[in-house]
Write a protein that holds these residues in place. Structure first.
Motif, PDB file in Angstrom:
ATOM      1  N   UNK A  61      48.404  30.420  25.435  1.00 49.51           N
ATOM      2  CA  UNK A  61      47.751  30.297  24.202  1.00 49.51           C
ATOM      3  C   UNK A  61      47.457  28.785  24.072  1.00 49.51           C
ATOM      4  N   UNK A  62      47.584  27.974  25.028  1.00 49.54           N
ATOM      5  CA  UNK A  62      46.894  26.570  25.114  1.00 49.54           C
ATOM      6  C   UNK A  62      46.501  26.143  26.490  1.00 49.54           C
ATOM      7  N   UNK A  63      45.077  26.213  26.577  1.00 51.71           N
ATOM      8  CA  UNK A  63      44.322  25.988  27.913  1.00 51.71           C
ATOM      9  C   UNK A  63      43.277  24.935  27.426  1.00 51.71           C
ATOM     10  N   UNK A  64      43.513  23.754  27.752  1.00 47.14           N
ATOM     11  CA  UNK A  64      42.401  22.821  27.550  1.00 47.14           C
ATOM     12  C   UNK A  64      41.160  22.933  28.748  1.00 47.14           C
ATOM     13  N   UNK A  88      42.117  32.815  35.973  1.00 45.54           N
ATOM     14  CA  UNK A  88      42.492  34.216  36.582  1.00 45.54           C
ATOM     15  C   UNK A  88      42.970  34.019  37.952  1.00 45.54           C
ATOM     16  N   UNK A  89      42.541  32.984  38.772  1.00 45.05           N
ATOM     17  CA  UNK A  89      43.062  32.857  40.114  1.00 45.05           C
ATOM     18  C   UNK A  89      44.335  32.453  40.198  1.00 45.05           C
ATOM     19  N   UNK A  90      45.027  32.155  38.993  1.00 40.90           N
ATOM     20  CA  UNK A  90      46.714  31.872  38.914  1.00 40.90           C
ATOM     21  C   UNK A  90      47.383  32.955  38.103  1.00 40.90           C
ATOM     22  N   UNK A  91      46.685  33.827  37.609  1.00 43.77           N
ATOM     23  CA  UNK A  91      47.500  35.172  37.168  1.00 43.77           C
ATOM     24  C   UNK A  91      47.159  35.232  35.496  1.00 43.77           C
ATOM     25  N   UNK A  92      46.537  34.390  34.908  1.00 38.79           N
ATOM     26  CA  UNK A  92      46.173  34.324  33.608  1.00 38.79           C
ATOM     27  C   UNK A  92      44.992  35.329  33.308  1.00 38.79           C
ATOM     28  N   UNK A  93      45.430  36.514  32.527  1.00 41.72           N
ATOM     29  CA  UNK A  93      44.282  37.371  32.061  1.00 41.72           C
ATOM     30  C   UNK A  93      43.763  37.500  30.487  1.00 41.72           C
ATOM     31  N   UNK A  94      44.562  36.594  30.004  1.00 42.46           N
ATOM     32  CA  UNK A  94      44.148  36.319  28.566  1.00 42.46           C
ATOM     33  C   UNK A  94      44.450  34.941  28.009  1.00 42.46           C
ATOM     34  N   UNK A  95      43.348  34.212  27.480  1.00 44.86           N
ATOM     35  CA  UNK A  95      43.852  32.727  27.208  1.00 44.86           C
ATOM     36  C   UNK A  95      43.106  32.345  25.864  1.00 44.86           C
ATOM     37  N   UNK A  96      43.526  31.207  25.238  1.00 48.11           N
ATOM     38  CA  UNK A  96      42.846  30.571  24.310  1.00 48.11           C
ATOM     39  C   UNK A  96      42.369  29.295  24.824  1.00 48.11           C
ATOM     40  N   UNK A 128      40.253  31.117  20.284  1.00 48.77           N
ATOM     41  CA  UNK A 128      40.247  29.812  20.512  1.00 48.77           C
ATOM     42  C   UNK A 128      41.431  29.177  19.816  1.00 48.77           C
ATOM     43  N   UNK A 129      41.950  28.023  20.306  1.00 44.86           N
ATOM     44  CA  UNK A 129      43.104  27.273  19.947  1.00 44.86           C
ATOM     45  C   UNK A 129      42.537  25.913  19.435  1.00 44.86           C
ATOM     46  N   UNK A 276      50.669  26.484  29.578  1.00 39.48           N
ATOM     47  CA  UNK A 276      50.450  25.481  30.540  1.00 39.48           C
ATOM     48  C   UNK A 276      50.132  24.052  30.053  1.00 39.48           C
ATOM     49  N   UNK A 277      49.297  24.347  28.758  1.00 38.33           N
ATOM     50  CA  UNK A 277      48.580  22.967  28.361  1.00 38.33           C
ATOM     51  C   UNK A 277      47.734  22.401  29.484  1.00 38.33           C
ATOM     52  N   UNK A 278      47.193  23.141  30.402  1.00 38.30           N
ATOM     53  CA  UNK A 278      46.509  22.905  31.225  1.00 38.30           C
ATOM     54  C   UNK A 278      45.080  22.144  31.132  1.00 38.30           C
TER      55      UNK A 278
END
Length: 392
Positions: A61-64, A88-96, A128-129, A276-278
């Protein structure tokens, strides 16, 4: 691959425990059933998993940013697609995709890009977040103080009338800059409201939870701490059963001892879940990037401004799962739930984060050592480790 197929030979995490001797039946992008392998119909194509772990896809829910792209610097459909593909290359299938405090025109561009991403069906895009700009200067973190400001009636009107059709909408606000009535209006308009970057006390935080805020953004970071006389936002969030808390598990933002204490202290049914706050560095070789005209440096797993202020995180979700599993000695099932089921529940994404009939066929195949073999979104393999991308 969108037709009916069955994944066989895997240990499947359906519910709270792994199951052996089962198969995952997928039809038209949804999970139809988890059934015994002997019950797989003869006419269904089989995808052999050879002893892999089949687990729910991660929900972040937090991907910059990711893949060398930061949403603030590329608030476009192409930017969002690149971020989703990288994670997706690190396993995340849904993100904001998450927009950090910025100018109004950047916010508007990100919202328009979100509408386009939803309409285009970008794999992995959930919504979106908006993290700011309505935050507290006292707890600004890496957010540009020149851009932090109170929420105006014009802002509220834009958010509740124009910023629609972007999927799930999450907004981080501080009580210092947003009123309780504005929170109620945002919730009525379908927003998930999260408290973050705020220095208010526990009593004020509780009032905002009562007004409709149901989350806190990156627990412990950029918020008033837990004290024995003033519990702060941290104490209020841990005590509020209806509130869920994001947590950055990279070992830099929060000490593992504090993580463990929080996990043991959190009152339910709200949960602590991983974010992740990636930043743009994930899935890229870049050694730094620019945010709001300031340079961010990548060194030894940390991202910082020149003065040492942490500026987001340099970690992916699978690494976060490994961290809490190994460093906190959490059972693997619990660590995986923190990255899938719990964030899905926190944001109301009822078809995400679980392996169950009727849910989206978003799942991962992992080795027993927790290396990623493949990522599946809506029944399509969008990443395969043997090719470091789409299967041939």
């Amino acid at each position: 691959m969108t037709a009916t197929f069955c994944v066989t030979g895997a240990r499947i995490l359906a519910g709270k425990a792994f199951e052996d001797g089962k198969a995952l039946l997928v039809r038209d992008g949804r999970i139809e059933a988890v059934l015994g392998e002997a019950s797989v119909p003869d006419n269904v194509r089989r995808v052999p998993a050879h002893g892999a772990l089949l687990v729910p896809g991660f929900v972040d829910l937090q991907v910059n940013g990711g893949g060398g792209v930061l949403l603030n610097n590329a608030p476009t459909l192409e930017g969002i697609a690149a971020i989703c593909a990288a994670h997706a290359g690190f396993g995340t299938t849904s993100l904001l995709p998450t927009l950090i405090t910025d100018r109004p025109e950047i916010r508007d561009a990100a919202v328009e890009a979100g509408k386009q991403a939803l309409a285009a069906g970008v794999p992995g895009f959930l919504g979106l977040h908006l993290e700011g700009p309505h935050l507290s200067l006292a707890r600004k973190g890496t957010h540009d103080p020149a851009l932090i400001r109170p929420m105006t009636e014009a802002d509220l009107a834009y958010l509740t009338r124009e910023a629609r059709d972007v999927g799930l909408r999450l907004i981080t606000i501080a009580p210092e800059s947003v009123s309780e009535d504005q929170v109620r209006a945002l919730v009525s308009a379908g927003y998930v409201v999260s408290l973050g970057h705020t220095d208010v006390g526990a009593q004020t935080a509780a009032a905002y939870f009562a007004a409709g805020a149901t989350m806190v953004t990156h627990l412990f970071n950029a918020m008033s701490p837990l004290g024995h006389r003033e519990p702060g936002v941290v104490g209020a969030a841990l005590d509020a059963g209806g509130v869920s808390c994001g947590l950055i598990a990279d070992g830099f933002h929060v000490d593992p001892v504090a993580m463990g204490i929080a996990l043991r202290a959190k009152r339910g049914p709200g949960r602590i879940f991983l974010v992740t706050d990636a930043m743009s560095t994930i899935g890229s070789n870049e050694q730094g990037f620019e945010l709001n005209g300031r340079q961010v440096y990548r060194r030894d797993g940390r991202l910082t401004l020149a003065d040492g202020t942490l500026a987001g995180a340099d970690i992916d979700m699978l690494s976060s799962v490994r961290f809490v599993h190994e460093r906190l000695s959490l059972p693997l099932e619990d660590a995986l739930a923190m990255a899938s089921l719990y964030p899905a529940e926190a944001c109301g994404a009822t078809t995400k984060g679980r392996i169950a009939a009727g849910c989206d066929a978003d799942f991962l195949l992992l080795t027993p050592e927790l290396s990623l073999l493949s990522t599946w979104i809506g029944g399509r393999c969008v990443f395969h480790a043997t090719t470091r991308g789409l299967p041939a």
